[in-house]
Design a protein around this motif. Structure first.
Motif, PDB file in Angstrom:
ATOM      1  N   LEU A   1       0.855  -1.185   0.000  1.00 60.94           N
ATOM      2  CA  LEU A   1       0.000   0.000   0.000  1.00 60.94           C
ATOM      3  C   LEU A   1       0.888   1.231   0.000  1.00 60.94           C
ATOM      4  CD1 LEU A   1      -2.828   1.286   0.213  1.00 60.94           C
ATOM      5  CD2 LEU A   1      -2.572   1.174   2.714  1.00 60.94           C
ATOM      6  N   ILE A   2       0.845   2.022  -1.087  1.00 63.41           N
ATOM      7  CA  ILE A   2       1.739   3.176  -1.206  1.00 63.41           C
ATOM      8  C   ILE A   2       0.978   4.495  -1.172  1.00 63.41           C
ATOM      9  CG2 ILE A   2       3.550   1.910  -2.405  1.00 63.41           C
ATOM     10  CD1 ILE A   2       2.508   3.052  -5.035  1.00 63.41           C
ATOM     11  N   SER A   3      -0.304   4.460  -0.877  1.00 62.14           N
ATOM     12  CA  SER A   3      -1.067   5.701  -0.723  1.00 62.14           C
ATOM     13  C   SER A   3      -1.196   6.045   0.758  1.00 62.14           C
ATOM     14  CB  SER A   3      -2.456   5.567  -1.346  1.00 62.14           C
ATOM     15  OG  SER A   3      -3.144   4.467  -0.794  1.00 62.14           O
ATOM     16  N   SER A   4      -1.271   7.324   1.029  1.00 67.74           N
ATOM     17  CA  SER A   4      -1.448   7.869   2.387  1.00 67.74           C
ATOM     18  C   SER A   4      -0.213   7.697   3.272  1.00 67.74           C
ATOM     19  CB  SER A   4      -2.667   7.260   3.095  1.00 67.74           C
ATOM     20  OG  SER A   4      -3.837   7.494   2.339  1.00 67.74           O
ATOM     21  N   SER A   5       0.384   6.503   3.256  1.00 65.21           N
ATOM     22  CA  SER A   5       1.555   6.241   4.089  1.00 65.21           C
ATOM     23  C   SER A   5       2.650   5.642   3.224  1.00 65.21           C
ATOM     24  CB  SER A   5       1.192   5.298   5.237  1.00 65.21           C
ATOM     25  OG  SER A   5       0.657   4.086   4.727  1.00 65.21           O
ATOM     26  N   ASP A   6       3.728   5.183   3.853  1.00 69.30           N
ATOM     27  CA  ASP A   6       4.852   4.543   3.152  1.00 69.30           C
ATOM     28  C   ASP A   6       5.420   5.452   2.072  1.00 69.30           C
ATOM     29  OD1 ASP A   6       6.782   2.787   2.365  1.00 69.30           O
ATOM     30  OD2 ASP A   6       5.435   1.116   1.989  1.00 69.30           O
ATOM     31  N   GLU A   7       5.874   6.630   2.488  1.00 65.31           N
ATOM     32  CA  GLU A   7       6.409   7.614   1.545  1.00 65.31           C
ATOM     33  C   GLU A   7       7.592   7.063   0.754  1.00 65.31           C
ATOM     34  OE1 GLU A   7       8.108  12.225   1.547  1.00 65.31           O
ATOM     35  OE2 GLU A   7       7.800  11.139   3.430  1.00 65.31           O
ATOM     36  N   ARG A   8       8.429   6.274   1.401  1.00 65.91           N
ATOM     37  CA  ARG A   8       9.635   5.754   0.743  1.00 65.91           C
ATOM     38  C   ARG A   8       9.272   4.906  -0.479  1.00 65.91           C
ATOM     39  NH1 ARG A   8      12.487   1.015   1.122  1.00 65.91           N
ATOM     40  NH2 ARG A   8      14.749   1.126   0.688  1.00 65.91           N
ATOM     41  N   ASN A   9       8.380   3.937  -0.301  1.00 63.49           N
ATOM     42  CA  ASN A   9       7.998   3.073  -1.418  1.00 63.49           C
ATOM     43  C   ASN A   9       7.166   3.819  -2.454  1.00 63.49           C
ATOM     44  OD1 ASN A   9       9.121   0.403  -1.054  1.00 63.49           O
ATOM     45  ND2 ASN A   9       7.893   0.275   0.814  1.00 63.49           N
ATOM     46  N   ARG A  10       6.386   4.787  -2.006  1.00 60.20           N
ATOM     47  CA  ARG A  10       5.602   5.577  -2.963  1.00 60.20           C
ATOM     48  C   ARG A  10       6.529   6.367  -3.892  1.00 60.20           C
ATOM     49  NH1 ARG A  10       2.619   7.923   0.326  1.00 60.20           N
ATOM     50  NH2 ARG A  10       3.683   9.933   0.538  1.00 60.20           N
ATOM     51  N   LYS A  11       7.517   7.047  -3.319  1.00 57.18           N
ATOM     52  CA  LYS A  11       8.457   7.812  -4.138  1.00 57.18           C
ATOM     53  C   LYS A  11       9.235   6.897  -5.078  1.00 57.18           C
ATOM     54  CE  LYS A  11       9.157  11.912  -1.254  1.00 57.18           C
ATOM     55  NZ  LYS A  11       8.629  12.805  -2.319  1.00 57.18           N
ATOM     56  N   LYS A  12       9.633   5.743  -4.574  1.00 60.00           N
ATOM     57  CA  LYS A  12      10.364   4.781  -5.404  1.00 60.00           C
ATOM     58  C   LYS A  12       9.510   4.353  -6.595  1.00 60.00           C
ATOM     59  CE  LYS A  12      12.439   0.147  -5.237  1.00 60.00           C
ATOM     60  NZ  LYS A  12      12.691  -1.044  -4.382  1.00 60.00           N
ATOM     61  N   PHE A  13       8.239   4.077  -6.346  1.00 59.49           N
ATOM     62  CA  PHE A  13       7.319   3.635  -7.392  1.00 59.49           C
ATOM     63  C   PHE A  13       7.167   4.697  -8.472  1.00 59.49           C
ATOM     64  CE2 PHE A  13       2.975   3.468  -9.084  1.00 59.49           C
ATOM     65  CZ  PHE A  13       2.906   2.168  -9.542  1.00 59.49           C
ATOM     66  N   PHE A  14       6.859   5.924  -8.067  1.00 58.86           N
ATOM     67  CA  PHE A  14       6.616   6.981  -9.057  1.00 58.86           C
ATOM     68  C   PHE A  14       7.908   7.447  -9.726  1.00 58.86           C
ATOM     69  CE2 PHE A  14       2.579   7.139  -6.787  1.00 58.86           C
ATOM     70  CZ  PHE A  14       1.695   7.225  -7.859  1.00 58.86           C
ATOM     71  N   ASN A  15       9.019   7.357  -9.042  1.00 62.87           N
ATOM     72  CA  ASN A  15      10.300   7.671  -9.689  1.00 62.87           C
ATOM     73  C   ASN A  15      10.615   6.656 -10.782  1.00 62.87           C
ATOM     74  OD1 ASN A  15      10.872  10.013  -8.272  1.00 62.87           O
ATOM     75  ND2 ASN A  15      12.024   8.960  -6.667  1.00 62.87           N
ATOM     76  N   GLN A  16      10.245   5.395 -10.565  1.00 61.37           N
ATOM     77  CA  GLN A  16      10.424   4.386 -11.598  1.00 61.37           C
ATOM     78  C   GLN A  16       9.604   4.726 -12.839  1.00 61.37           C
ATOM     79  OE1 GLN A  16       9.986   0.744  -8.710  1.00 61.37           O
ATOM     80  NE2 GLN A  16      10.829  -0.035 -10.615  1.00 61.37           N
ATOM     81  N   LEU A  17       8.373   5.186 -12.632  1.00 63.90           N
ATOM     82  CA  LEU A  17       7.522   5.564 -13.758  1.00 63.90           C
ATOM     83  C   LEU A  17       8.134   6.743 -14.512  1.00 63.90           C
ATOM     84  CD1 LEU A  17       3.917   5.350 -12.223  1.00 63.90           C
ATOM     85  CD2 LEU A  17       5.218   3.580 -13.391  1.00 63.90           C
ATOM     86  N   ARG A  18       8.590   7.749 -13.771  1.00 64.48           N
ATOM     87  CA  ARG A  18       9.183   8.929 -14.426  1.00 64.48           C
ATOM     88  C   ARG A  18      10.464   8.563 -15.168  1.00 64.48           C
ATOM     89  NH1 ARG A  18       6.561  11.849 -10.092  1.00 64.48           N
ATOM     90  NH2 ARG A  18       8.105  11.066  -8.611  1.00 64.48           N
ATOM     91  N   ASN A  19      11.272   7.705 -14.570  1.00 64.45           N
ATOM     92  CA  ASN A  19      12.518   7.299 -15.226  1.00 64.45           C
ATOM     93  C   ASN A  19      12.235   6.585 -16.547  1.00 64.45           C
ATOM     94  OD1 ASN A  19      14.110   8.355 -13.178  1.00 64.45           O
ATOM     95  ND2 ASN A  19      14.280   6.405 -12.074  1.00 64.45           N
ATOM     96  N   GLU A  20      11.187   5.759 -16.554  1.00 65.76           N
ATOM     97  CA  GLU A  20      10.815   5.055 -17.784  1.00 65.76           C
ATOM     98  C   GLU A  20      10.389   6.047 -18.861  1.00 65.76           C
ATOM     99  OE1 GLU A  20      10.297   1.688 -20.220  1.00 65.76           O
ATOM    100  OE2 GLU A  20      11.286   1.937 -18.266  1.00 65.76           O
ATOM    101  N   ILE A  21       9.616   7.050 -18.456  1.00 68.76           N
ATOM    102  CA  ILE A  21       9.183   8.085 -19.406  1.00 68.76           C
ATOM    103  C   ILE A  21      10.389   8.813 -19.980  1.00 68.76           C
ATOM    104  CG2 ILE A  21       7.908  10.253 -19.646  1.00 68.76           C
ATOM    105  CD1 ILE A  21       6.053   9.205 -17.370  1.00 68.76           C
ATOM    106  N   HIS A  22      11.326   9.220 -19.111  1.00 78.43           N
ATOM    107  CA  HIS A  22      12.497   9.977 -19.552  1.00 78.43           C
ATOM    108  C   HIS A  22      13.367   9.155 -20.492  1.00 78.43           C
ATOM    109  CE1 HIS A  22      12.116  12.499 -15.596  1.00 78.43           C
ATOM    110  NE2 HIS A  22      11.194  12.791 -16.488  1.00 78.43           N
ATOM    111  N   GLU A  23      13.561   7.890 -20.171  1.00 77.15           N
ATOM    112  CA  GLU A  23      14.414   7.035 -20.997  1.00 77.15           C
ATOM    113  C   GLU A  23      13.813   6.821 -22.385  1.00 77.15           C
ATOM    114  OE1 GLU A  23      15.109   3.447 -18.872  1.00 77.15           O
ATOM    115  OE2 GLU A  23      16.213   4.425 -17.222  1.00 77.15           O
TER     116      GLU A  23
END
Length: 333
Positions: free
Chosen positions: A305-327
């Motif tokens: 569960l990465i909504s509301s809590s677990d900031e670390r895993n949430r940022k990791k998840f969305f950074n992966q999405l952004r990195n894929e877009i950039h690449e």
């Protein structure tokens, strides 16, 4: 049908299907073309309903006789459209999506569970440029949809204004419904691959348009991250308030979903399954929806569960999405 407990249970089942603001007696009386008093007597079981009345009720509320008689079988009754190649109209498909979400929203107690393999269909309408591109893709991929294969993509293609107007209504209704979504980082690849395909295959999307679309995908991802952070749904450019419905986002690293949807409507559940690219069929079958709900709960227990809590895993998840877009954006030719 004899005047017995089966008739009472039959009408009780129909009542659970109807939105709570609709008068049950008025609905039955109008459908059967009888007085309210006659409707009351049928609902209470004082007067047996005829075969013709039974047929009308089953057709109207999509109830099978197997379901009515509680026969034990491995068959499940679904309803939906198969996308007739002769008279398919994309606007009608959008209106059907709006209709189904509106029915769900009309219930006081409601919740949507989405097992996704792509970005949720309706969120693309948050951004006009993305909405135009996705409608372009959907129309070309629908079986039987008549479109000139040589026409290049345009953000203001003929008909987009109407499509976007319906899409905005879909977004507005969807944002009234508490939602749980189960994602995988692979889910973003469908839209990325579509941008790449239409840019590389015949140049239907120009390089400049492709760059804009990649930027807009990232803008959408950033917005979804914001609603996941607060755990509430709201549109781009707005802020959550006390009336904002709950939003839960799970990341499942092992399972890529199938875009199936389960909706809770009061004490009833309805499942929608995707087929033939964008079409869907639905069922209220209790055995089937209970099994789907159980499976979804099992998946959530094995997800993060990465909504509301677990900031670390949430940022990791969305950074992966952004990195894929950039690449992938950097690889544009």
């Amino acid at each position: 049908m004899e005047s017995n407990n089966s008739q009472l249970l039959f009408f009780q089942h129909i009542k659970t299907i109807l939105p709570e603001h609709i008068s049950f007696v008025d609905e039955i009386a109008e459908l059967l073309n009888i007085s309210n008093d006659s409707a009351y007597r049928r609902i209470r079981g004082d007067k047996p309903i005829s075969f013709e009345e039974l047929k009308k009720l089953c057709v109207q509320y999509k109830i099978s006789l197997d379901q009515l008689l509680n026969l034990q079988s491995d068959a499940f009754i679904f309803s939906g459209k198969l996308g007739n190649e002769v008279n398919f109209v994309f606007e009608n498909w959008l209106q059907e999506v709006l209709k189904q979400y509106s029915i769900i929203s009309s219930f006081e107690k409601k919740h949507i569970y989405f097992l996704l393999k792509d970005l949720p269909f309706n969120v693309h309408f948050e951004i006009p440029e993305l909405a135009a591109f996705k409608c372009f893709v959907w129309m070309r991929c629908f079986s039987g949809y008549k479109v000139d294969k040589g026409i290049k993509f345009a953000f203001d293609y003929p008909g987009f204004e109407e499509h976007n107007a319906i899409g905005q209504k879909i977004v507005n209704v969807y944002n009234t419904i508490p939602t749980t979504e189960i994602w995988n980082t692979e889910g973003i690849n469908t839209t990325i691959q579509q941008i790449e395909y239409y840019h590389e295959a015949g140049g239907l999307v120009s390089k400049e348009q492709a760059f804009i679309l990649f930027d807009k995908v990232e803008e959408l991802v950033n917005h979804i991250e914001k609603i996941a952070e607060v755990g509430l749904k709201f549109k781009i450019g707005e802020k959550p308030n006390q009336a904002s419905p709950v939003y839960r986002l799970f990341n499942n690293e092992l399972i890529l979903g199938d875009n199936s949807l389960l909706a809770e409507l009061g004490d009833m559940k309805v499942a929608f399954l995707n087929h033939s690219f964008m079409h869907f069929i639905g069922t209220r079958d209790k055995t089937f929806t209970t099994a789907i709900f159980t499976n979804l709960n099992n998946l959530m227990q094995k997800s993060t569960l990465i909504s509301s809590s677990d900031e670390r895993n949430r940022k990791k998840f969305f950074n992966q999405l952004r990195n894929e877009i950039h690449e992938r954006r950097a690889l544009l030719t």
